[in-house]
Motif scaffolding. Structure first.
Motif, PDB file in Angstrom:
ATOM      1  N   PHE A  93       0.813  -1.211   0.000  1.00  0.00           N
ATOM      2  CA  PHE A  93       0.000   0.000   0.000  1.00  0.00           C
ATOM      3  C   PHE A  93       0.850   1.267   0.000  1.00  0.00           C
ATOM      4  N   LEU A  94       1.807   1.307   0.883  1.00  0.00           N
ATOM      5  CA  LEU A  94       2.602   2.521   1.096  1.00  0.00           C
ATOM      6  C   LEU A  94       3.234   3.067  -0.186  1.00  0.00           C
ATOM      7  N   PRO A  95       3.883   2.235  -1.020  1.00  0.00           N
ATOM      8  CA  PRO A  95       4.495   2.780  -2.242  1.00  0.00           C
ATOM      9  C   PRO A  95       3.499   3.469  -3.174  1.00  0.00           C
ATOM     10  N   ARG A 266      -0.588  10.351   7.055  1.00  0.00           N
ATOM     11  CA  ARG A 266       0.703  10.245   7.726  1.00  0.00           C
ATOM     12  C   ARG A 266       1.755   9.592   6.822  1.00  0.00           C
ATOM     13  N   TYR A 267       1.323   8.688   5.942  1.00  0.00           N
ATOM     14  CA  TYR A 267       2.256   8.211   4.920  1.00  0.00           C
ATOM     15  C   TYR A 267       2.814   9.405   4.144  1.00  0.00           C
ATOM     16  N   GLN A 274      11.028   5.403   3.151  1.00  0.00           N
ATOM     17  CA  GLN A 274      11.734   4.682   4.217  1.00  0.00           C
ATOM     18  C   GLN A 274      11.288   5.147   5.596  1.00  0.00           C
ATOM     19  N   GLU A 275      11.135   6.460   5.779  1.00  0.00           N
ATOM     20  CA  GLU A 275      10.689   6.983   7.070  1.00  0.00           C
ATOM     21  C   GLU A 275       9.231   6.600   7.343  1.00  0.00           C
ATOM     22  N   ALA A 276       8.401   6.615   6.318  1.00  0.00           N
ATOM     23  CA  ALA A 276       7.010   6.202   6.493  1.00  0.00           C
ATOM     24  C   ALA A 276       6.933   4.740   6.908  1.00  0.00           C
TER      25      ALA A 276
END
Length: 511
Positions: A93-95, A266-267, A274-276
Motif C-alpha cells: 500500500f505505502l508505495p 501520515r504516509y 523509508q521513514e514512512a
C-alpha cells in the motif's frame, strides 16, 4: 467527584501544553502543503507514535481494561493480525500513496477508476468521520462532567471548542505532535494505575499472574458462566472462533492501512518512503504492547478487587453496572492526589487524539477531493488554505451539534444509526482498494458494479439485524462477519465485471 488542588494543577498544565503546541505551529501554516502534510518532513518515530495516538481512543483506556476485568483476553485476539497487515501496508500500500505527492487516500481511486469513484470514497469517509466525531466528543463530555460538575451542554461545548481550537490553528503539525504527547501521557497514566495496584497487593506482580492465571483470565476464548470456554480454531461464519476473529482483525487492519485518510495522510507527511515504513514498525511495536498492557491492567484490577472487595466492582462483575465505569471508579476512589489528575489527563488524551486527527483528515478530504477538485478548481493556494480553516471550523461545529443531539436522545439510536451508515457507505472499501492494487482490470463501471452489490448486501444484513425481514430472507450467518464478506464480494464482483467487459471489448474488436 472531588479533585485535589494537585490534580487540577496537573490537568491545567497538560491542557496548556496541548494548546501551546497548537499556537506554536500556527505560525507555520502559510500553505496547504504545510497545513495538510506538514511540509512532508516528519521522521518515522514521530509518525509511528502519532499513529498510536490516533488509533488509541477511549476504547483502549476504558473498554480494554473493563473487558479483561469482566472476562478474559479474547478482545485482544484481533490485534494480533496487525503484524501481517503492517507487512502488506509497508510493501504494497505505502508505495502507491508515496507516488506523485498524494495528500488524500482517495486520489488513488481517481487514478485507478476515475473521478466518480473518488467522490464516493471521499463522501463515505466524511459521513463516517462526522458521526464518529460526535460520538467521541459525547463520551469525552461524560468524563468532563464527572471531573468538573459542569452541565452536559457546557461540557460538550467547551470540550469541542478546545480540541477544535488547537486543531484548526495548528494543522497537521499540531495534530501529530499532540498525538505523540497524548500517547506518552496515556501510557504513563496506565503505568501509574498499575503501580498503585502492585503497591497495594500483598503478593505484587506474582499474585496477579498466579491468581488470574488460575481463574483463566488470560485465556483467548469466549467467557461463559464465569470461566473461559473452549477455544475453537475452525473456519465458521456462524460462530466467533479464534481463526475468524483473526480474519476479522486482518480485514479491519488492512482497511485501516489501505483506505483510511487518518493513516494515509501520515504516509504522505513522512520525509520519505523509508521513514514512512519506519513509522509503521514503530506503530506495530508500540501499539501491540500498549493494548496488551491495558488488557493486563484490567486483569490486575480483577485481582485487586478480589483482594479488596468493592460494591461497584461487584456490580460490574454481576452485570448490574456498566463495565466501562470500572476505570473512572478506580481513578476517583483509589488513586492519590496528583496521580489522579495525570490519569484523568490520560483519559482526555485518549479521546482528544482521535478527535484532532479526524477533524484534520475530514478537512483535508473536503478540500483536496471535493472543493479543489470539483467545486472551485484553479484557485490560488491561499484560497484553499482559507477554505481549509473555514471547513475545519464547520467540522468542529458539526461535531459539537452532533454531540449535543446525542446527549438529548437515546444513545442506542445514534449507535445504531452510525453503525448502519458506516456499514453501508464504508462496506467493501478494502475490496475496492485491493482490486486497484493487485489488478489492472476494471474501470469505473466495474468499480460501481462492486459498490452497488456491496451496498445491497450490506443493506440486507442491516435489515436482518433490525429484525425487519422474515426468517427465510434473513442473513444465514453471524452479522459480525458482514464487513469480511462485503469486502470479498466487492473484490469478486468488481473483478468479474471487469473481466466480462474486457471479454466483450475483445470480442467486438475481433468481429
Amino acid at each position: 467527584m472531588t479533585l485535589a488542588i494537585a490534580d487540577w494543577i496537573v490537568l491545567a498544565g497538560y491542557l496548556c501544553i496541548v494548546l501551546g503546541i497548537g499556537i506554536y505551529f500556527s505560525r507555520r501554516n502559510t500553505s496547504t502543503e504545510e497545513y495538510f502534510v506538514g511540509g512532508r518532513r516528519f521522521r518515522g518515530w514521530v509518525i509511528g507514535l502519532s499513529l498510536v495516538g490516533t488509533s488509541i481512543s477511549s476504547i483502549t483506556f476504558l473498554a480494554y481494561p473493563a473487558d479483561a476485568f469482566k472476562t478474559d483476553w479474547l478482545r485482544y485476539l484481533p490485534n494480533l493480525a496487525l503484524l501481517p497487515a503492517i507487512l502488506v501496508a509497508a510493501f504494497v500500500f505505502l508505495p502507491f500513496f508515496r507516488r506523485g505527492n498524494m495528500t488524500s487516500a482517495y486520489e488513488f481511486l481517481e487514478m485507478r477508476y476515475g473521478p466518480s469513484v473518488r467522490v464516493y470514497g471521499a463522501v463515505a469517509f466524511l459521513v463516517a468521520q462526522v458521526v464518529r466525531l460526535a460520538m467521541i466528543l459525547w463520551l469525552l463530555s461524560l468524563l468532563i462532567q464527572q471531573v468538573t460538575g459542569l452541565s452536559p451542554t457546557t461540557a460538550i461545548v467547551l470540550g469541542g471548542l478546545f480540541v477544535g481550537l488547537y486543531t484548526v490553528i495548528g494543522g497537521i503539525d499540531a495534530v501529530i505532535w499532540t498525538d505523540v504527547l497524548q500517547t506518552v501521557v496515556l501510557l504513563l497514566g496506565g503505568i501509574l494505575c498499575l503501580w498503585v495496584i502492585l503497591e497495594a497487593l500483598p503478593g505484587g506482580l506474582g499474585q496477579i499472574v498466579d491468581q488470574a492465571g488460575a481463574a483463566g483470565k488470560f485465556a483467548l476464548a469466549p467467557w461463559e458462566n464465569g470461566a473461559p470456554g473452549e477455544t475453537s480454531w475452525s473456519l465458521s461464519l456462524s460462530e466467533k472462533t479464534a481463526t475468524m476473529m483473526l480474519l476479522i482483525g486482518l480485514t479491519n487492519w488492512l482497511t485501516e492501512y489501505s483506505s483510511n485518510q487518518n493513516t494515509v495522510q501520515r504516509y504522505c507527511a513522512s520525509q520519505s518512503t523509508q521513514e514512512a515504513r519506519r513509522g509503521l514498525w514503530v506503530y506495530l511495536f508500540t501499539a501491540l504492547p500498549i493494548w496488551a498492557f491495558y488488557m493486563f491492567l484490567g486483569t490486575a484490577l480483577w485481582v485487586f478487587f478480589e483482594t479488596f472487595p468493592d460494591v461497584q466492582a461487584s456490580a460490574i462483575l454481576n452485570g448490574e453496572a456498566r463495565a466501562e465505569t470500572l476505570m473512572p471508579h478506580f481513578i476517583t476512589g483509589y488513586l492519590p492526589a496528583g496521580v489522579a489528575g495525570l490519569v484523568i489527563a490520560a483519559a482526555l488524551a485518549a479521546a482528544m487524539s482521535s478527535l484532532d486527527s479526524s477533524i484534520n483528515s475530514v478537512t483535508t478530504v473536503s478540500v483536496v477531493d471535493l472543493y479543489r477538485r470539483h467545486l472551485r478548481p484553479d484557485k490560488d493556494d491561499r484560497h484553499y488554505l482559507k477554505a481549509a480553516w473555514t471547513i475545519a471550523v464547520a467540522v468542529t461545529a458539526l461535531m459539537i451539534a452532533g454531540a449535543l443531539w446525542l446527549n438529548g436522545t437515546d444513545t442506542k439510536t445514534l449507535q445504531d444509526t452510525s453503525t448502519i451508515l458506516v456499514s453501508l457507505l464504508g462496506g467493501g472499501m478494502l475490496g475496492l482498494y485491493l482490486l486497484g492494487f493487485f489488478s489492472q482490470r476494471g474501470d469505473a463501471r466495474a468499480a460501481w458494479c462492486g459498490i452497488a452489490c456491496t451496498l445491497v448486501f450490506t443493506g440486507w444484513t442491516v435489515l436482518t439485524n433490525k429484525g425487519m425481514l422474515p426468517e427465510a430472507l434473513s442473513a444465514p450467518f453471524d452479522l459480525y462477519y458482514t464487513g469480511l464478506i462485503g469486502n470479498v464480494l466487492m473484490f469478486v464482483v468488481g473483478y468479474l465485471a471487469a473481466s466480462l467487459w474486457s471479454a466483450g471489448v475483445a470480442s467486438a474488436r475481433s468481429s
